[in-house]
Design an enzyme around this catalytic site. Structure first.
Site, PDB file in Angstrom:
ATOM      1  N   ASP A   1       0.866  -1.182   0.000  1.00 11.42           N
ATOM      2  CA  ASP A   1       0.000   0.000   0.000  1.00 11.42           C
ATOM      3  C   ASP A   1       0.907   1.237   0.000  1.00 11.42           C
ATOM      4  O   ASP A   1       1.742   1.393   0.889  1.00 11.42           O
ATOM      5  CB  ASP A   1      -0.885  -0.034   1.258  1.00 11.42           C
ATOM      6  CG  ASP A   1      -1.944   1.051   1.254  1.00 11.42           C
ATOM      7  OD1 ASP A   1      -2.057   1.786   0.242  1.00 11.42           O
ATOM      8  OD2 ASP A   1      -2.647   1.173   2.266  1.00 11.42           O
TER       9      ASP A   1
ATOM     10  N   ASP B   1      -3.187   2.241  -5.720  1.00  9.56           N
ATOM     11  CA  ASP B   1      -1.928   2.217  -4.968  1.00  9.56           C
ATOM     12  C   ASP B   1      -1.833   1.021  -4.039  1.00  9.56           C
ATOM     13  O   ASP B   1      -1.058   1.035  -3.091  1.00  9.56           O
ATOM     14  CB  ASP B   1      -1.799   3.503  -4.152  1.00  9.56           C
ATOM     15  CG  ASP B   1      -2.762   3.543  -2.987  1.00  9.56           C
ATOM     16  OD1 ASP B   1      -3.901   3.069  -3.150  1.00  9.56           O
ATOM     17  OD2 ASP B   1      -2.376   4.019  -1.913  1.00  9.56           O
ATOM     18  N   GLU B   2      -2.641  -0.009  -4.302  1.00 14.44           N
ATOM     19  CA  GLU B   2      -2.730  -1.105  -3.344  1.00 14.44           C
ATOM     20  C   GLU B   2      -2.853  -2.419  -4.095  1.00 14.44           C
ATOM     21  O   GLU B   2      -3.612  -2.499  -5.060  1.00 14.44           O
ATOM     22  CB  GLU B   2      -4.015  -0.879  -2.541  1.00 14.44           C
ATOM     23  CG  GLU B   2      -3.962  -1.228  -1.099  1.00 14.44           C
ATOM     24  CD  GLU B   2      -5.335  -1.054  -0.473  1.00 14.44           C
ATOM     25  OE1 GLU B   2      -5.868  -2.051   0.004  1.00 14.44           O
ATOM     26  OE2 GLU B   2      -5.871   0.077  -0.485  1.00 14.44           O
TER      27      GLU B   2
HETATM   28 MG   LIG Z   1      -2.345   3.990   0.235  1.00 14.41          MG
END
Ligand SMILES: [Mg+2]
Length: 460
Positions: free
Chosen positions: A19, A113-114
């Protein structure tokens, strides 16, 4: 090898959860180094805008995601508030996935973003999970110039909670670095998850949290102490059983790759050749509409539509049209396909007609912790920008054939396609619903045998 820890959690798999830290805000700081160290927020700048992403320097002031930006400004008068640039974040996301895919093809994107990675089979190449996590963290830092947090454990639940625990922390005197990588071995799982509040578990929202609190469970450990039957009574069979399993660190959800199909299409072979242009046009429109709906169903947008036609003598031709910007609507597909059909000589009869969509890109993935901006709460100028960007088609591709900038949803359509944005998406849904109602689900199927893209669903 299977190691069974004291808690009874099988160590058959190793799952990583990565993350990015304060993703949108960090990208902006990377792009504008003068902002480094300052409290930066990406969000709606209008009177009803909300915070989408806050740097740790901003979090020191109590600024959080989903907070109205007005409130954030009051908490932190020197706040740097920036409007979102989604196409930029998509570029970084694509770069991130490039790094992840160097370690394993088993990557499941959860948000821009993960992602989850199943690294169970990577030991020989990259070493034990702790070593993989460190290498991954270093490479993301080197190649993207951004910080991330990585958790590893025997399943998604543990990996996700571990990455959260690895995050930087915010104290009274400022941000503190977190451990950045955190590995939880099977024997340590229960000790790690039991102090965590129940709302950190997948599927536990405010209503369930309240019900669990009334049963005396505010932590995962207290939840584990309840009999499964009590949870089933309080929450229903599926949710009760799931939560009971999760509270004991058991989570069997696989890491499902989100590799996209190369094309989606449909073709028809006719029992007798068709030479009548109007009839072929009608069939083409129905097919193109179905294909557009199927593209949408798979969470994709398409850059190119291809018409395939086989004559009675088996001569086969294809014609393709690449849109100035990726499309999903039925009208955009059938308009392009019909224009190509118009150019062809049909007098000798057609035995096969097909339409396919290619140049597929994922639509905007779930923003996860970075909450979607309240688009309808923004002033028109910002709304235009945010909508254009929000409609952006995943990782931008190379510049389009018509010279459109890669991945950018142009609102001016040189080739007369219907408009983008919310309204067009809604129109596409309606058209699709209508087609489904008339022709059934089976009217469309993928042209390739690649497994369909699963719907990414974030853990809570
Ligand atoms: Mg994040």
């Amino acid at each position: 090898m299977t190691v069974v820890g004291e808690g009874g959690v099988d160590q058959q798999r190793w799952v990583l959860h990565i993350d990015m830290d304060a993703f949108y805000a960090s990208v902006e700081v990377k792009e504008q180094p003068v902002l480094r160290g300052r409290p930066v927020v990406v969000g709606g700048t209008g009177p009803r805008g909300v915070v989408a992403s806050a740097s740790y320097e901003a979090r020191v002031f109590g600024v959080r995601s989903a907070m109205p930006t007005g409130q954030a400004r009051r908490l932190c008068p020197e706040l740097v508030l920036l409007p979102p640039r989604f196409s930029l974040y998509h570029r970084y996301s694509e770069q991130l996935h490039g790094v992840l895919n160097c370690f394993t093809p088993l990557v499941e994107g959860v948000a821009l973003d993960e992602a989850f990675l199943d690294v169970s089979g990577c030991g020989a190449l990259f070493g034990p999970p702790a070593e993989i996590a460190v290498q991954l963290h270093r490479r993301v830092g080197d190649e993207l110039g951004l910080a991330c947090s990585i958790g590893a454990g025997p399943n998604k639940l543990v990996a996700k909670l571990a990455s959260k625990a690895a995050k930087p922390k915010v104290g009274a005197r400022g941000p503190r670095l977190g451990p950045a990588t955190l590995i939880v071995d099977a024997p340590d799982v229960l000790g790690f998850i039991w102090p965590v509040p129940v709302e950190a578990l997948w599927g536990v929202g405010p209503a369930s949290t309240e019900r669990l609190r009334r049963l005396g469970a505010t932590t995962v450990g207290e939840l584990a102490a309840l009999p499964e039957g009590a949870l089933v009574t309080a929450l229903g069979k599926a949710a009760g059983r799931l939560l009971h399993a999760l509270s004991w660190g058991r989570d069997t959800r696989p890491v499902t790759t989100d590799r996209a199909p190369k094309s989606i299409g449909h073709e028809e072979t006719y029992p007798t050749d068709i030479a009548e242009r109007g009839e072929l046009h009608r069939r083409l429109v129905v097919m193109a509409d179905s294909v557009a709906g199927s593209v949408r169903d798979q969470g994709m947008v398409a850059r190119t539509v291809t018409l395939k036609l086989r004559y009675s003598d088996f001569a086969t031709i294809t014609r393709s049209h690449t849109f100035a910007s990726p499309q999903t609507t039925g009208p955009s597909f059938w308009t392009a396909a019909a224009a190509m059909l118009e150019e062809l000589d049909l007098r000798n009869g057609v035995r096969l007609l097909g339409v396919s969509a290619s140049g597929l890109l994922p639509t905007e993935s779930s923003p996860g912790e970075q909450l979607q901006l309240a688009l309808d709460a923004m002033p028109p100028a910002e709304r235009r920008e945010a909508e254009g960007a929000a409609g952006d088609a995943g990782p931008p591709a190379a510049p389009g054939a018509n010279g459109a900038p890669g991945g950018t949803m142009s609102r001016q359509r040189p080739d007369g396609e219907p408009g983008s944005g919310q309204a067009a998406w809604e129109r596409a849904s309606e058209a699709m619903d209508a087609v489904r109602a008339r022709f059934g689900e089976a009217a469309v199927r993928p042209a390739t045998t690649v497994e369909p893209r699963p719907v990414a669903r974030p853990l809570r």
